[in-house]
Design a protein around this motif. Structure first.
Motif, PDB file in Angstrom:
ATOM      1  N   ASN A  46       0.778  -1.240   0.000  1.00 44.78           N
ATOM      2  CA  ASN A  46       0.000   0.000   0.000  1.00 44.78           C
ATOM      3  C   ASN A  46       0.808   1.288   0.000  1.00 44.78           C
ATOM      4  OD1 ASN A  46      -2.614  -1.103  -0.060  1.00 44.78           O
ATOM      5  ND2 ASN A  46      -2.475  -1.611   2.109  1.00 44.78           N
ATOM      6  N   ASN A  47       2.135   1.187  -0.039  1.00 47.58           N
ATOM      7  CA  ASN A  47       2.931   2.417   0.068  1.00 47.58           C
ATOM      8  C   ASN A  47       2.799   3.324  -1.147  1.00 47.58           C
ATOM      9  OD1 ASN A  47       4.426   2.205   2.683  1.00 47.58           O
ATOM     10  ND2 ASN A  47       4.919   0.214   1.775  1.00 47.58           N
ATOM     11  N   ILE A  48       2.804   2.741  -2.313  1.00 44.36           N
ATOM     12  CA  ILE A  48       2.701   3.572  -3.521  1.00 44.36           C
ATOM     13  C   ILE A  48       1.317   4.210  -3.595  1.00 44.36           C
ATOM     14  CG2 ILE A  48       2.813   3.558  -6.041  1.00 44.36           C
ATOM     15  CD1 ILE A  48       4.861   1.246  -5.793  1.00 44.36           C
ATOM     16  N   ALA A  49       0.298   3.422  -3.311  1.00 48.10           N
ATOM     17  CA  ALA A  49      -1.050   4.003  -3.277  1.00 48.10           C
ATOM     18  C   ALA A  49      -1.137   5.086  -2.209  1.00 48.10           C
ATOM     19  CB  ALA A  49      -2.073   2.904  -2.999  1.00 48.10           C
ATOM     20  N   ASN A  50      -0.449   4.881  -1.104  1.00 50.20           N
ATOM     21  CA  ASN A  50      -0.473   5.850  -0.009  1.00 50.20           C
ATOM     22  C   ASN A  50       0.056   7.220  -0.455  1.00 50.20           C
ATOM     23  OD1 ASN A  50      -0.732   6.755   2.691  1.00 50.20           O
ATOM     24  ND2 ASN A  50       1.384   6.197   3.132  1.00 50.20           N
ATOM     25  N   ASP A  52       0.494   8.250  -3.590  1.00 51.83           N
ATOM     26  CA  ASP A  52      -0.348   8.757  -4.692  1.00 51.83           C
ATOM     27  C   ASP A  52      -1.621   9.403  -4.135  1.00 51.83           C
ATOM     28  OD1 ASP A  52       1.348   8.073  -6.759  1.00 51.83           O
ATOM     29  OD2 ASP A  52       0.323   6.196  -7.232  1.00 51.83           O
ATOM     30  N   ASN A  53      -2.227   8.730  -3.169  1.00 54.02           N
ATOM     31  CA  ASN A  53      -3.446   9.283  -2.568  1.00 54.02           C
ATOM     32  C   ASN A  53      -3.161  10.613  -1.863  1.00 54.02           C
ATOM     33  OD1 ASN A  53      -5.093   7.194  -3.407  1.00 54.02           O
ATOM     34  ND2 ASN A  53      -4.854   6.000  -1.541  1.00 54.02           N
ATOM     35  N   ALA A 242      -3.114   2.480   2.962  1.00 49.87           N
ATOM     36  CA  ALA A 242      -3.106   3.354   1.788  1.00 49.87           C
ATOM     37  C   ALA A 242      -3.754   4.704   2.052  1.00 49.87           C
ATOM     38  CB  ALA A 242      -3.833   2.667   0.632  1.00 49.87           C
ATOM     39  N   ASN A 243      -4.316   4.893   3.246  1.00 51.93           N
ATOM     40  CA  ASN A 243      -5.100   6.118   3.462  1.00 51.93           C
ATOM     41  C   ASN A 243      -4.466   7.110   4.435  1.00 51.93           C
ATOM     42  OD1 ASN A 243      -5.669   5.002   6.000  1.00 51.93           O
ATOM     43  ND2 ASN A 243      -7.671   4.229   5.385  1.00 51.93           N
TER      44      ASN A 243
END
Lengths: 347, 283
Positions: A46-50, A52-53, A242-243
């Motif tokens: 989830n780090n990349i999504a984190n 990016d978000n 991710a949030n």
């Protein structure tokens, strides 16, 4: 000697600049993000999504711009080390670019600051050369608190450039200097080729409770605030969610006039996922007990308190609000449980 | 990004997003709008619209509605001086939680879905950088109380309702995201929980979990309802899952690992990368 030099320069600068809001400043608006999921030492997801978000939410209103984005094998250890302090340092093109206001890393760290050595007070913890120590509350036997010894071992960002071998970047004692630019002055031989005013290190065991100075002072070279996640019980740690980044950006979107340091600590309230804390509560992006902590360093208490509790998202872009020297550290943190009733250090 | 500023019709615009929605859903939606909130934005309150966000802002703070998800968040403006940070309502977290619970339920959070409360704790401190390590105690600034959401005994991950009060009884911060949960998802979660209450069924399920991800087998897990987060502007997604937290064997971040009823891994829509990498420089 280096500390003295910086302190003297900072005092002069403070005398020249009594007001944190300076008129000479240039706007720093970039947001750089770096994240790793593809670790050979334990893959995450989830780090990349984190990151990016985080950035997409920040850019969903005006005020900031995209810096660079590097993920997985494009995140190198040298991204975080100073180009003037280390011969192979490259932060001026990566994590500490001129013109950037915010840099956010998400990925692994190391938890070698924690031990299973039982203690009932800090004095009982065995000394380890070159480190400071604390006895961290672990549990209660009846009403008697029992702890575990923790030490100020250098804290690390972990990357995996090749995908075959993880590498650590130690921001406590190695050639890491963030934020140096014309507004802050030349710190520790780092010249003026940095820029970031807020560095977010979203990793494992980013900082050890109460050992803030030995573990982070090294990295302060103009950056207003460094934001980290602080596990407060041995065995507990940051969760791969991710949030978290978006929860921070939510505070900017909701109110650009809100203070940056408290925004990071308050963001824990909007982060979901994680495990229970032994003392109640828990979760909020942490597996067990922990906190979001924001640290600011300045030449004196008034300026450090301003940077930590008052500087808002608009002022963060102003180069003139950079930190100008060591002298005082201010911190604010929000625990995911009642760390007022259950203080984490056994003295 | 242009900001529109309006000073009239605040309640109309804020009221256009309904409060508690009548619904056949298993979990009832609640949207915490400005007219339900005790948050005081201060003098000069006016409405700002910035992209999908509506913000009621004054000289004390701002109350924001995300018009895509219905999530709300209220935060204070930075104080003019660090000396003006809020003081705690109380040193007693139970007293604070009682007040917040009553406030948010009176505002409209469905009481039947509130299965408990817990606090987060904001503290501050400081000291000279000359000292090798800090030794000054930190001071309590405020508690924040969260209402925990469960439906038919199943915890819901992703929802939140929280508030913090200061020593003057004013709201320091509050946030609510409490979306509707479809009957079908609640039914699926209840069935999965009932199935895993059987030791033999659970053993079989965990064998499938192990096959999918070996290190998740021994991690403590529970059935949850999980949905996309408050800031996700893509399609809303909600699932019944078996959820575990797997600690890193090498001392790094813990992983949240979720499985569906067939023990297949589950990732939510907002857990996906969306950006594009920059070209690398030499260093």
């Amino acid at each position: 000697m280096e500390l003295l030099r910086r302190g003297t320069r900072g005092l002069i600068a403070a005398a020249l600049c009594l007001c944190p809001l300076s008129a000479w400043a240039d706007a720093e608006t970039g947001i750089t993000i770096e994240a790793v999921d593809a670790y050979s030492c334990g893959a995450l997801s989830n780090n990349i999504a984190n990151v990016d978000n985080f950035r997409s939410r920040m850019l969903s209103i005006g005020g900031y711009n995209a810096g660079v984005r590097y993920t997985n094998g494009l995140v190198w250890p040298t991204d975080f080390t100073d180009v003037d302090v280390a011969s192979d340092g490259g932060d001026t093109w990566n994590f500490d670019r001129p013109g950037d206001a915010i840099a956010y890393f998400s990925g692994h760290g190391t938890c070698d600051d924690q031990t299973n050595t039982v203690c009932f007070s800090t004095a009982e913890c065995p000394d380890i050369a070159g480190t400071d120590k604390r006895c961290l509350l672990d549990h209660y036997i009846w009403w008697f608190p029992e702890g575990r010894c923790v030490y100020s071992r250098p804290r690390s960002i972990v990357v995996d450039r090749t995908g075959t071998s993880c590498q650590s970047v130690n921001y406590s004692t190695d050639a890491v200097r963030w934020g140096e630019d014309p507004g802050s002055g030349d710190w520790a031989g780092a010249a003026l080729n940095g820029g970031v005013n807020l560095a977010v290190i979203d990793n494992s065991c980013g900082i050890t409770p109460d050992l803030y100075v030995p573990e982070t002072l090294n990295a302060f070279a103009g950056v207003s605030t460094i934001a980290l996640i602080m596990p407060t019980r041995v065995g507990d740690d940051t969760a791969d969610v991710a949030n978290r980044g978006r929860a921070l950006a939510d505070r900017y979107v909701a109110n650009p006039w809100s203070a940056v340091g408290p925004s990071w600590t308050d963001a824990i309230n909007s982060v979901t996922g994680g495990g229970n804390c032994f003392f109640g509560g828990g979760g909020h992006g942490i597996d067990g007990c922990g906190a979001h902590i924001a640290l600011s360093v300045e030449v004196n208490e008034a300026r450090a308190e301003w940077a930590n509790g008052t500087e808002n998202w608009i002022q963060l872009r102003d180069d003139g609000n950079d930190s100008i020297g060591w002298g005082w550290m201010a911190w604010i943190y929000t625990c995911n449980y009642d760390c007022n009733t259950y203080p984490f250090i056994l003295w | 990004m242009k900001t529109e500023i309006k000073t009239f019709g605040l309640m109309l615009l804020f009221g256009s997003l309904a409060g508690t929605s009548p619904s056949n859903a298993g979990g009832i939606q609640y949207e915490h709008l400005a007219d339900k909130s005790q948050f005081n934005v201060g003098a000069g309150g006016h409405l700002e619209v910035q992209g999908p966000y509506q913000r009621l802002r004054g000289d004390r703070g701002a109350f924001m509605v995300d018009t895509v998800t219905g999530a709300t968040l209220a935060t204070l403006n930075a104080p003019p001086s660090p000396d003006l940070l809020p003081e705690p309502l109380t040193q007693d977290p139970d007293e604070h939680s009682g007040i917040v619970r009553e406030y948010l339920i009176r505002a409209g959070v469905p009481a039947a879905e509130v299965s408990g409360t817990h606090v987060t704790t904001t503290m501050k401190g400081g000291g000279s950088t000359q000292s090798a390590a800090m030794s000054s105690p930190s001071k309590l600034l405020w508690y924040t109380t969260h209402l925990e959401r469960s439906i038919q005994g199943i915890p819901v991950e992703g929802s939140f309702a929280f508030a913090a009060f200061d020593s003057n009884g004013e709201v320091i911060t509050e946030g609510v995201y409490w979306p509707a949960i479809p009957d079908s998802v609640v039914d699926e979660a209840v069935q999965l929980k009932q199935r895993l209450d059987s030791p033999s069924e659970k053993a079989a399920f965990l064998r499938s979990v192990e096959a999918a991800r070996a290190d998740a087998k021994d991690a403590a897990g529970e059935v949850k309802i999980v949905h996309t987060s408050a800031g996700h502007h893509g399609q809303f997604e909600v699932k019944a899952v078996y959820s575990t937290v797997v600690k890193s064997r090498t001392g790094g971040k813990a992983s949240l690992v979720r499985f569906d009823s067939e023990a297949k891994g589950v990732a939510m829509a907002d857990e996906k990368a969306t950006g594009v990498d920059s070209p690398r420089k030499e260093k």
